[in-house]
Scaffold this motif. Structure first.
Motif, PDB file in Angstrom:
ATOM      1  N   VAL A  73       0.808  -1.128   0.170  1.00 44.07           N
ATOM      2  CA  VAL A  73       0.038   0.041   0.019  1.00 44.07           C
ATOM      3  C   VAL A  73       0.830   1.205  -0.036  1.00 44.07           C
ATOM      4  O   VAL A  73       0.290   2.207  -0.782  1.00 44.07           O
ATOM      5  CB  VAL A  73      -0.925   0.153   1.155  1.00 44.07           C
ATOM      6  CG1 VAL A  73      -1.709   1.336   1.188  1.00 44.07           C
ATOM      7  CG2 VAL A  73      -1.801  -1.325   1.183  1.00 44.07           C
ATOM      8  N   ARG A  74       1.844   1.378   0.780  1.00 44.20           N
ATOM      9  CA  ARG A  74       2.763   2.283   0.807  1.00 44.20           C
ATOM     10  C   ARG A  74       3.366   2.723  -0.574  1.00 44.20           C
ATOM     11  O   ARG A  74       3.437   4.055  -0.863  1.00 44.20           O
ATOM     12  CB  ARG A  74       3.974   2.317   1.692  1.00 44.20           C
ATOM     13  CG  ARG A  74       4.949   3.369   1.964  1.00 44.20           C
ATOM     14  CD  ARG A  74       5.981   3.131   3.001  1.00 44.20           C
ATOM     15  NE  ARG A  74       5.546   2.675   4.033  1.00 44.20           N
ATOM     16  CZ  ARG A  74       5.799   1.497   4.530  1.00 44.20           C
ATOM     17  NH1 ARG A  74       6.409   0.628   3.857  1.00 44.20           N
ATOM     18  NH2 ARG A  74       5.370   1.198   5.775  1.00 44.20           N
ATOM     19  N   ILE A  75       3.824   1.765  -1.342  1.00 39.51           N
ATOM     20  CA  ILE A  75       4.277   2.025  -2.761  1.00 39.51           C
ATOM     21  C   ILE A  75       3.370   2.733  -3.554  1.00 39.51           C
ATOM     22  O   ILE A  75       3.273   3.699  -4.386  1.00 39.51           O
ATOM     23  CB  ILE A  75       4.720   0.789  -3.290  1.00 39.51           C
ATOM     24  CG1 ILE A  75       6.129   0.351  -2.551  1.00 39.51           C
ATOM     25  CG2 ILE A  75       5.352   1.219  -4.823  1.00 39.51           C
ATOM     26  CD1 ILE A  75       6.656  -0.887  -2.725  1.00 39.51           C
ATOM     27  N   PHE A  76       1.903   1.973  -3.599  1.00 38.90           N
ATOM     28  CA  PHE A  76       0.892   2.631  -4.220  1.00 38.90           C
ATOM     29  C   PHE A  76       0.598   3.791  -3.754  1.00 38.90           C
ATOM     30  O   PHE A  76       0.169   4.758  -4.761  1.00 38.90           O
ATOM     31  CB  PHE A  76      -0.117   1.577  -4.021  1.00 38.90           C
ATOM     32  CG  PHE A  76      -1.415   1.909  -4.742  1.00 38.90           C
ATOM     33  CD1 PHE A  76      -1.576   2.074  -6.116  1.00 38.90           C
ATOM     34  CD2 PHE A  76      -2.696   2.005  -3.921  1.00 38.90           C
ATOM     35  CE1 PHE A  76      -2.969   2.778  -6.691  1.00 38.90           C
ATOM     36  CE2 PHE A  76      -3.864   2.379  -4.593  1.00 38.90           C
ATOM     37  CZ  PHE A  76      -3.966   2.642  -5.895  1.00 38.90           C
ATOM     38  N   ALA A  77       0.449   4.383  -2.636  1.00 39.22           N
ATOM     39  CA  ALA A  77       0.173   5.526  -1.913  1.00 39.22           C
ATOM     40  C   ALA A  77       1.190   6.437  -2.526  1.00 39.22           C
ATOM     41  O   ALA A  77       0.818   7.660  -2.785  1.00 39.22           O
ATOM     42  CB  ALA A  77       0.048   5.626  -0.468  1.00 39.22           C
ATOM     43  N   ARG A  78       2.328   6.339  -2.566  1.00 40.65           N
ATOM     44  CA  ARG A  78       3.455   7.204  -3.203  1.00 40.65           C
ATOM     45  C   ARG A  78       2.968   7.658  -4.531  1.00 40.65           C
ATOM     46  O   ARG A  78       3.179   8.843  -4.944  1.00 40.65           O
ATOM     47  CB  ARG A  78       4.743   6.370  -3.177  1.00 40.65           C
ATOM     48  CG  ARG A  78       5.202   6.552  -1.738  1.00 40.65           C
ATOM     49  CD  ARG A  78       6.558   5.763  -1.911  1.00 40.65           C
ATOM     50  NE  ARG A  78       7.247   5.725  -0.549  1.00 40.65           N
ATOM     51  CZ  ARG A  78       8.195   4.786  -0.312  1.00 40.65           C
ATOM     52  NH1 ARG A  78       8.699   4.175  -1.137  1.00 40.65           N
ATOM     53  NH2 ARG A  78       8.845   4.931   1.119  1.00 40.65           N
ATOM     54  N   HIS A  79       2.675   6.719  -5.361  1.00 44.19           N
ATOM     55  CA  HIS A  79       2.136   6.821  -6.620  1.00 44.19           C
ATOM     56  C   HIS A  79       0.913   7.869  -6.754  1.00 44.19           C
ATOM     57  O   HIS A  79       0.767   8.601  -7.400  1.00 44.19           O
ATOM     58  CB  HIS A  79       1.854   5.613  -7.433  1.00 44.19           C
ATOM     59  CG  HIS A  79       1.273   5.581  -8.593  1.00 44.19           C
ATOM     60  ND1 HIS A  79       1.825   5.873  -9.990  1.00 44.19           N
ATOM     61  CD2 HIS A  79      -0.080   5.409  -8.975  1.00 44.19           C
ATOM     62  CE1 HIS A  79       0.996   6.040 -10.709  1.00 44.19           C
ATOM     63  NE2 HIS A  79      -0.326   5.728 -10.336  1.00 44.19           N
ATOM     64  N   LEU A  80      -0.114   7.432  -6.072  1.00 37.50           N
ATOM     65  CA  LEU A  80      -1.429   8.335  -5.709  1.00 37.50           C
ATOM     66  C   LEU A  80      -1.100   9.537  -5.463  1.00 37.50           C
ATOM     67  O   LEU A  80      -1.662  10.622  -5.825  1.00 37.50           O
ATOM     68  CB  LEU A  80      -2.089   7.693  -4.964  1.00 37.50           C
ATOM     69  CG  LEU A  80      -3.091   6.096  -5.301  1.00 37.50           C
ATOM     70  CD1 LEU A  80      -4.058   5.915  -4.549  1.00 37.50           C
ATOM     71  CD2 LEU A  80      -3.718   6.462  -6.669  1.00 37.50           C
ATOM     72  N   GLN A  81      -0.254   9.839  -4.714  1.00 32.94           N
ATOM     73  CA  GLN A  81       0.163  11.076  -3.874  1.00 32.94           C
ATOM     74  C   GLN A  81       0.437  12.119  -5.020  1.00 32.94           C
ATOM     75  O   GLN A  81       0.209  13.390  -4.929  1.00 32.94           O
ATOM     76  CB  GLN A  81       1.307  11.119  -2.756  1.00 32.94           C
ATOM     77  CG  GLN A  81       1.172  12.184  -1.782  1.00 32.94           C
ATOM     78  CD  GLN A  81       2.175  12.115  -0.589  1.00 32.94           C
ATOM     79  OE1 GLN A  81       3.377  11.882  -0.978  1.00 32.94           O
ATOM     80  NE2 GLN A  81       1.404  12.220   0.662  1.00 32.94           N
ATOM     81  N   ALA A  82       1.076  11.628  -5.957  1.00 30.32           N
ATOM     82  CA  ALA A  82       1.468  12.538  -7.027  1.00 30.32           C
ATOM     83  C   ALA A  82       0.332  13.096  -7.815  1.00 30.32           C
ATOM     84  O   ALA A  82       0.219  14.235  -8.487  1.00 30.32           O
ATOM     85  CB  ALA A  82       2.494  12.028  -8.041  1.00 30.32           C
ATOM     86  N   LEU A  83      -0.728  12.284  -7.936  1.00 26.73           N
ATOM     87  CA  LEU A  83      -2.069  12.542  -8.527  1.00 26.73           C
ATOM     88  C   LEU A  83      -3.107  13.184  -7.588  1.00 26.73           C
ATOM     89  O   LEU A  83      -3.920  14.085  -7.959  1.00 26.73           O
ATOM     90  CB  LEU A  83      -2.565  11.420  -9.107  1.00 26.73           C
ATOM     91  CG  LEU A  83      -1.910  10.360 -10.087  1.00 26.73           C
ATOM     92  CD1 LEU A  83      -2.523   9.222 -10.382  1.00 26.73           C
ATOM     93  CD2 LEU A  83      -1.381  11.452 -11.386  1.00 26.73           C
ATOM     94  N   ASP A  84      -3.011  12.704  -6.110  1.00 28.62           N
ATOM     95  CA  ASP A  84      -3.827  13.450  -5.331  1.00 28.62           C
ATOM     96  C   ASP A  84      -3.053  13.737  -4.004  1.00 28.62           C
ATOM     97  O   ASP A  84      -2.791  12.916  -3.356  1.00 28.62           O
ATOM     98  CB  ASP A  84      -5.027  12.343  -4.978  1.00 28.62           C
ATOM     99  CG  ASP A  84      -5.783  12.824  -4.131  1.00 28.62           C
ATOM    100  OD1 ASP A  84      -5.824  13.997  -3.435  1.00 28.62           O
ATOM    101  OD2 ASP A  84      -7.000  12.086  -3.564  1.00 28.62           O
TER     102      ASP A  84
END
Length: 312
Positions: A73-84
């Protein structure tokens, strides 16, 4: 489809296009997405990620396992944070990640023979032949069970006595050499297989009783039955013997032979971790501390060297 699910599928497709297989990680990520959807949550938060990571379907209390789930989830969240920018990235130190490898079960030659004998009683005959070949192949090569199940016919050269393990774990490929007796056993299996299925459904060397590839996820049930039939039991408090432990047994037996023949084990270890397809030498050196007999032999070798220096 929820926005979070759409983002997750786009993320997995992007990483797989870059060469990542994400077999386990992808399954974990979609499990987290379902967890969020059940709660009508559309944005990742640290608390939600930690709640999901610690509520495992198997009820595991192992923090190392939970930390690995949280990493997905942490790696996915880093990706999402760039979008949101409102996406929360779970902290890296919230769960312990001190790795504790469970000692393997080490099969004796007699137990391997008993397993192959039990496999010979399976029906139909092709299933018995496939299982005998699978167990023998893992025992004498140290291959991973998934590598054996996926082994392509085109990568088996019995005349040269070689197997090509292509695109295995970490995307590595390697060449494995067969003893003449192993090549002869594979040749006998090949003849029996081709008599029954001259036109197989797949291109794998080992096939199931319907002519298709072996299912690596289902073979554990059959192996558990073979363990019981062979009368093999783990010591009290230890987990049951696994098919993967044949790989451990091969590795330990190889290292024990090296110590006993008086050769330079340290110089040979790079050959072993290359043979096994380890990405890091630490994965091979681990056996020295995991197996008491190996540890004692290594300590004895060091003591001999120290005594020799003292004499000089």
């Amino acid at each position: 489809m929820s926005p979070l699910r759409a983002r997750a599928e786009e993320y997995l497709a992007m990483r797989r296009a870059l060469g990542f297989k994400l077999t386990t990680q992808g399954r974990h990520l979609m499990s987290f997405v379902r967890f969020c959807e059940e709660r009508c949550v559309v944005r990742v938060t640290a608390d939600l990620a930690i709640e999901w990571a610690t509520q495992t379907s198997r009820g595991s209390g192992d923090e190392v396992y939970q930390a690995r789930r949280l990493d997905v989830v942490r790696i996915f969240a880093r990706h999402l944070q760039a979008l949101d920018p409102a996406t929360e990235v779970p902290p890296a130190d919230v769960l312990s990640r001190r790795y504790r490898r469970i000692p393997p079960y080490l099969y004796s030659p007699q137990e391997v023979a008993a397993l192959m004998g039990a496999a010979g009683t399976l029906a139909p005959a092709l299933r018995a032949a496939t299982w005998r070949t699978l167990i023998g192949l893992l025992a004498v090569t140290g291959m991973r069970q998934g590598e054996a199940c996926r082994l392509e016919r085109d990568n088996v050269d019995l005349q040269a006595g070689t197997l090509v393990i292509a695109d295995s774990k970490f995307g590595k490929s390697r060449l494995v050499f067969l003893h003449p007796t192993a090549a002869a056993a594979l040749r006998a299996y090949e003849r029996a297989r081709d008599r029954l299925f001259p036109e197989p459904m797949g291109g794998t060397f080992l096939i199931n009783s319907r002519g298709g590839p072996l299912d690596g996820h289902n073979i554990q049930h059959t192996f558990a039955a073979l363990i019981a039939a062979a009368g093999i039991q783990a010591p009290p408090g230890r987990r049951p013997p696994r098919l993967h432990d044949l790989r451990h047994s091969f590795t330990v037996a190889t290292m024990l032979d090296w110590y006993r023949d008086g050769g330079n084990v340290q110089a040979r270890l790079p050959l072993l971790f290359t043979w096994l397809g380890h990405v890091d030498p630490k994965s091979t050196y681990w056996y020295l501390q995991a197996v008491p007999e190996l540890l004692a032999l290594a300590a004895g070798r060091l003591q001999q060297q120290a005594d020799g220096r003292a004499v000089r």
